[in-house]
Scaffold this motif. Structure first.
Motif, short mmCIF file in Angstrom:
data_model
loop_
_atom_site.label_atom_id
_atom_site.label_comp_id
_atom_site.label_asym_id
_atom_site.label_seq_id
_atom_site.Cartn_x
_atom_site.Cartn_y
_atom_site.Cartn_z
N ASP A 17 3.55 8.50 -2.75
CA ASP A 17 3.42 9.65 -1.87
C ASP A 17 2.41 9.30 -0.79
OD1 ASP A 17 3.58 12.08 -0.71
OD2 ASP A 17 2.82 13.25 -2.39
N GLU A 18 2.44 9.99 0.34
CA GLU A 18 1.53 9.68 1.44
C GLU A 18 0.07 9.92 1.06
OE1 GLU A 18 2.66 11.86 4.86
OE2 GLU A 18 4.55 10.78 5.16
N ASP A 19 -0.19 10.86 0.18
CA ASP A 19 -1.57 11.20 -0.18
C ASP A 19 -2.11 10.35 -1.34
OD1 ASP A 19 -1.52 13.17 1.75
OD2 ASP A 19 -0.81 14.70 0.34
N VAL A 20 -1.26 9.52 -1.92
CA VAL A 20 -1.67 8.72 -3.07
C VAL A 20 -2.23 7.38 -2.59
CG1 VAL A 20 -0.87 7.54 -5.16
CG2 VAL A 20 0.05 9.79 -4.55
N VAL A 21 -3.42 7.00 -3.07
CA VAL A 21 -4.05 5.73 -2.71
C VAL A 21 -3.34 4.61 -3.47
CG1 VAL A 21 -6.18 4.39 -2.74
CG2 VAL A 21 -6.26 6.85 -2.31
N ALA A 22 -2.92 3.58 -2.74
CA ALA A 22 -2.22 2.44 -3.33
C ALA A 22 -2.86 1.15 -2.85
CB ALA A 22 -0.73 2.47 -2.98
N LEU A 23 -2.58 0.07 -3.56
CA LEU A 23 -3.19 -1.22 -3.24
C LEU A 23 -2.79 -1.70 -1.86
CD1 LEU A 23 -2.66 -2.99 -6.69
CD2 LEU A 23 -4.77 -1.99 -5.82
N ALA A 75 -1.26 1.97 -7.98
CA ALA A 75 0.09 1.45 -7.79
C ALA A 75 0.10 0.44 -6.64
CB ALA A 75 1.06 2.59 -7.49
N TYR A 76 1.05 -0.47 -6.68
CA TYR A 76 1.18 -1.45 -5.60
C TYR A 76 1.60 -0.75 -4.32
CZ TYR A 76 2.77 -5.60 -3.05
OH TYR A 76 2.94 -6.58 -2.11
N ASP A 77 2.66 0.04 -4.38
CA ASP A 77 3.15 0.80 -3.24
C ASP A 77 2.89 2.28 -3.47
OD1 ASP A 77 4.20 -0.97 -1.28
OD2 ASP A 77 5.86 -1.44 -2.63
N PRO A 78 2.60 3.04 -2.42
CA PRO A 78 2.34 4.48 -2.59
C PRO A 78 3.61 5.23 -2.93
CG PRO A 78 2.35 3.91 -0.26
CD PRO A 78 2.48 2.62 -1.01
N LEU A 125 -2.28 -10.38 -2.41
CA LEU A 125 -1.62 -9.28 -3.10
C LEU A 125 -0.11 -9.45 -2.95
CD1 LEU A 125 -1.83 -6.57 -4.62
CD2 LEU A 125 -1.84 -5.44 -2.40
N ALA A 126 0.58 -9.57 -4.07
CA ALA A 126 2.03 -9.76 -4.04
C ALA A 126 2.60 -9.40 -5.40
CB ALA A 126 2.39 -11.20 -3.68
N TYR A 127 3.90 -9.07 -5.40
CA TYR A 127 4.58 -8.88 -6.67
C TYR A 127 4.69 -10.22 -7.38
CZ TYR A 127 6.00 -4.06 -5.70
OH TYR A 127 6.00 -2.71 -5.45
N SER A 132 -1.31 0.13 0.74
CA SER A 132 -1.37 1.07 1.86
C SER A 132 -2.78 1.52 2.23
CB SER A 132 -0.52 2.30 1.54
OG SER A 132 -1.02 2.96 0.38
N HIS A 133 -3.75 1.35 1.34
CA HIS A 133 -5.12 1.81 1.60
C HIS A 133 -6.12 0.68 1.34
CE1 HIS A 133 -2.82 5.50 0.91
NE2 HIS A 133 -3.74 6.16 1.59
N PRO A 134 -6.12 -0.35 2.18
CA PRO A 134 -6.99 -1.51 1.91
C PRO A 134 -8.47 -1.20 1.93
CG PRO A 134 -6.01 -1.67 4.10
CD PRO A 134 -5.33 -0.54 3.40
N GLN A 135 -8.92 -0.31 2.83
CA GLN A 135 -10.35 -0.03 2.93
C GLN A 135 -10.85 0.74 1.71
OE1 GLN A 135 -12.51 -1.22 5.31
NE2 GLN A 135 -13.99 -0.43 3.83
#
Length: 281
Positions: free
Chosen positions: A160-166, A155-158, A200-202, A168-171
């Motif tokens: 949930d806090e534990d979900v990896v997203a484009l 997903a682009y945005d998370p 990265l953008a909508y 929020s989790h660049p590394q």
């Protein structure tokens, strides 16, 4: 699979001295009357001069003989090999590749624009030449295909806090992208050193709506923080009034005081004070 192996080559400076000596030797034989031997030897020796080639640092020479791969030479400097070997130069230097901005749907169905920068180099010259038709074009196309596949898995945005997203989790996204590209390019003798998202953008058609959603989420989070702080301040105020016996308030007056304090603390604008000239009750 055709994998790289060491090809036959000699130090070019030593080969130069040897061929020069043989050239003088055959010339002397020709002058002394050994015409046939001197002439044939001189012709063969002259053809051997075609075996010289130069290898630059971080380069490889892929050699073939009548269509068969016979090895690669990585030793730098002047080299000599059998003149019948056809030689092709392959660069082993580290290169940068920046993909074009591609439009893809994330795993929530939202159209996004994404691009990547890939740092790569050829590590197996034989595979790069013989396993793919054009390894540079192969790197470009397969990198974009891996980027598209990876972007559609997150997903682009998370949510949930534990979900990896484009976003929020660049590394973690970069590590996954590098792994995905390497799996596709391994057959071409290419090693991926780094892969990172450069854009990265909508997509433009939903960018304004998503911006409003992000702003609304930010406002809600800020309001929640303000309310949390205001409730704590009101609770502290009531406890101190009670502990220091400043004033005794019944439940109705406490409710009024709490309401007024929350209005003051949570309001967007400055509160207008009202002076009570009468009694408390």
């Amino acid at each position: 699979m055709v994998q790289e192996k060491r090809g036959f080559s000699l130090n070019g400076y030593i080969a130069f001295v040897v061929l020069l000596f043989l050239q003088l030797l055959f010339l002397g034989m020709f002058l002394k009357g050994y015409v046939v031997a001197g002439l044939l030897g001189g012709i063969l020796n002259g053809l051997c001069w075609l075996g010289f080639f130069m290898v630059q640092p971080n380069q490889a020479k892929v050699m073939t003989l009548f269509g068969s791969y016979v090895g690669s030479v990585r030793d730098t400097g002047l080299q000599w090999t059998i003149p019948l070997f056809a030689r092709r130069t392959i660069s082993l230097r580290i290169r940068n590749f920046e993909s074009a901005k591609i439009k893809v749907n994330d795993n929530q169905g939202n159209p996004i624009e994404i691009a990547t920068i890939v740092v790569w180099s050829v590590t197996d010259s034989a595979e790069a030449v013989f396993e793919v038709d054009d390894y540079e074009s192969y790197v470009s196309i397969q990198s974009e295909a891996a980027l598209r596949n990876m972007a559609s898995s997150y997903a682009y945005d998370p949510m949930d806090e534990d979900v990896v997203a484009l976003r929020s989790h660049p590394q973690q996204i970069a590590d996954k992208l590098k792994q995905e590209i390497q799996e596709r390019l391994g057959r071409a003798g290419v090693t991926v050193h780094e892969a990172r998202i450069s854009h990265l953008a909508y997509a433009p058609e939903i960018a304004s709506a998503m911006l409003q959603r992000q702003q609304a989420s930010a406002i809600i989070a800020a309001r929640a923080k303000i309310v949390e702080g205001a409730v704590g301040m009101v609770e502290m105020a009531l406890e101190r009034l009670k502990a220091q016996n400043v004033v005794e308030l019944d439940e109705e007056r406490k409710a009024v005081m709490v309401s007024n304090l929350l209005v003051v603390l949570c309001g967007d604008k400055s509160a207008q004070p009202v002076v009570n000239s009468g009694s408390l009750y």
